[in-house]
Design an enzyme around this catalytic site. Structure first.
Site, PDB file in Angstrom:
ATOM      1  N   THR A  44       0.847  -1.194   0.000  1.00  0.00           N
ATOM      2  CA  THR A  44       0.000   0.000   0.000  1.00  0.00           C
ATOM      3  C   THR A  44       0.884   1.247   0.000  1.00  0.00           C
ATOM      4  OG1 THR A  44      -0.096   0.250   2.418  1.00  0.00           O
ATOM      5  CG2 THR A  44      -1.736  -1.209   1.393  1.00  0.00           C
ATOM      6  N   ILE A 107       2.402  -1.450   5.238  1.00  0.00           N
ATOM      7  CA  ILE A 107       1.888  -0.107   5.519  1.00  0.00           C
ATOM      8  C   ILE A 107       3.084   0.803   5.767  1.00  0.00           C
ATOM      9  CG2 ILE A 107       1.569  -0.603   7.995  1.00  0.00           C
ATOM     10  CD1 ILE A 107      -0.862   1.319   7.884  1.00  0.00           C
ATOM     11  N   ILE A 138       6.170  -3.150   7.909  1.00  0.00           N
ATOM     12  CA  ILE A 138       6.205  -1.697   8.000  1.00  0.00           C
ATOM     13  C   ILE A 138       7.174  -1.165   6.951  1.00  0.00           C
ATOM     14  CG2 ILE A 138       6.558   0.277   9.508  1.00  0.00           C
ATOM     15  CD1 ILE A 138       4.315  -1.721  10.373  1.00  0.00           C
ATOM     16  N   LYS A 139       6.664  -0.295   6.072  1.00  0.00           N
ATOM     17  CA  LYS A 139       7.486   0.245   4.984  1.00  0.00           C
ATOM     18  C   LYS A 139       8.316   1.427   5.482  1.00  0.00           C
ATOM     19  CE  LYS A 139       5.825   0.617   0.728  1.00  0.00           C
ATOM     20  NZ  LYS A 139       4.889   0.953  -0.388  1.00  0.00           N
ATOM     21  N   ILE A 140       9.635   1.301   5.311  1.00  0.00           N
ATOM     22  CA  ILE A 140      10.572   2.352   5.693  1.00  0.00           C
ATOM     23  C   ILE A 140      11.432   2.678   4.472  1.00  0.00           C
ATOM     24  CG2 ILE A 140      12.542   2.935   7.167  1.00  0.00           C
ATOM     25  CD1 ILE A 140      11.404   1.066   9.286  1.00  0.00           C
TER      26      ILE A 140
END
Length: 368
Positions: A44, A107, A138-140
């Site tokens: 996403t 996300i 978790i997108k970093i």
């Protein structure tokens, strides 16, 4: 069941959908894509959420409730998006249970934090706690400030999708950050077998930037290289991935239960209409990778994607020679990568602004 997509999955490519909405979840469309389109994961971003929230009425009641509680726009965004990701994680839970690394839903931390390590860590922890699902990622972003955040978050047992990778050099730093995070997690007593990560290597934007430069140069040699740099760059990256897997450092972590950080081919929608619309799927087929696709690309592959087997293994040297030819033609490769990362962060921030404005409009409507 699409035979072409099944063949892609059988080749070792995990097919993830680059889209999510509450409508997809609640109508059973996401489950249907898992069943009929071999989809085993979801990515996403704020633009995806903005489109979902603007187009659908399924968010209206939650927005009204949150407005009644006096929540801020950032808090409303947090609640809406984490609920969607949590529910998508539940849809994909059976996939996570039957596969080693799939069934994941990503996300993103707020893009404005891309150059703030501590704030990125705090945002990642908050998102992980709110989604509260082991199959979340978790997108970093892989900015200079993002690298230590990746290590710190992995060290706490949080699974990560590292995004916005354009250069092989930065990708190597990302892999190092992952390994260091695993080493710290091991020392802290975390179960390494529960930690997952993918490294999202952006593809189509590389061709867009390089092609425009090749066209300005205009020589026959330069023009003959159009549409080839992105795939070559990804193939060199895969060679670097293979190098890490062969290292003693990785072998020690694998023996302790760690899972590899798979390359994920991102930005796989073809932007140049002169190129095949399945280019960044069929030319990047190789085992132990993820390809996240917008639905348009997914359906193009299902309809007419022609697979020719492994297109990546053993081709890193050949791919590097192609990139060297691009430089020899007059393209400043270092500048290309600098522009792509800078524009990437700017696009992420613009995407977030779009989401903020969309949610603010929905909040105003809820007050009316």
């Amino acid at each position: 069941m699409s035979e072409r997509l099944k063949a892609l999955a059988d080749a070792g490519v995990s097919i993830w959908l680059d889209d999510l909405s509450r409508e997809r979840i609640e109508t059973g469309n996401l489950a249907e894509l898992v069943e009929q389109r071999s989809v085993v994961g979801v990515t996403t971003n704020p633009t995806i959420f903005a489109g979902a929230i603007a187009d659908g009425e399924r968010y209206d009641q939650q927005v009204r409730d949150l407005v009644a509680e006096g929540r801020s726009v950032d808090e409303v965004i947090f609640e809406l998006t984490t609920e969607d990701v949590r529910n998508a994680c539940d849809v994909l839970a059976p996939v996570a249970e039957r596969t080693a690394d799939d069934g994941r839903v990503s996300i993103e931390v707020e893009p404005a934090l891309a150059h703030d390590t501590d704030a990125t860590i705090a945002s990642a922890k908050a998102l992980w706690a709110a989604v509260d699902r082991l199959n979340a990622l978790i997108k970093i972003p892989a900015t200079a400030a993002g690298l230590p955040a990746i290590t710190a978050v992995i060290a706490e047992g949080i699974s990560v999708n590292v995004t916005l990778i354009f250069s092989v050099e930065r990708y190597q730093a990302v892999m190092d950050a992952y390994l260091e995070g695993l080493e710290r997690a091991k020392d802290a007593g975390h179960d390494l077998s529960q930690i997952r990560s993918v490294a999202s290597f952006f593809v189509s934007r590389v061709d867009s930037e390089v092609d425009s430069r090749l066209e300005k140069i205009g020589t026959d040699e330069a023009l003959a290289l159009r549409g080839r740099a992105a795939v070559a760059n990804a193939r060199v990256a895969y060679g670097a991935f293979e190098g890490v897997l062969a290292s003693e450092r990785w072998q020690q972590l694998a023996a302790a239960g760690a899972r590899p950080q798979r390359p994920l081919w991102a930005s796989t929608g073809v932007k140049n209409p002169d190129y095949p619309d399945t280019l960044y799927v069929t030319d990047l087929v190789v085992a132990d990778t993820v390809n996240t696709m917008p639905e348009k690309t997914l359906e193009a592959v299902a309809d007419h994607g022609e697979l020719q087997g492994d297109q990546v293994s053993g081709r890193a040297r050949e791919a590097q020679e192609l990139l060297d030819a691009v430089v020899a033609a007059g393209v400043d490769w270092a500048e290309v990568l600098e522009v792509l990362e800078s524009e990437g962060v700017s696009k992420f921030e613009a995407s977030w602004d779009e989401l903020v404005e969309t949610v603010r409009a929905q909040m105003e409507k809820a007050k009316a």
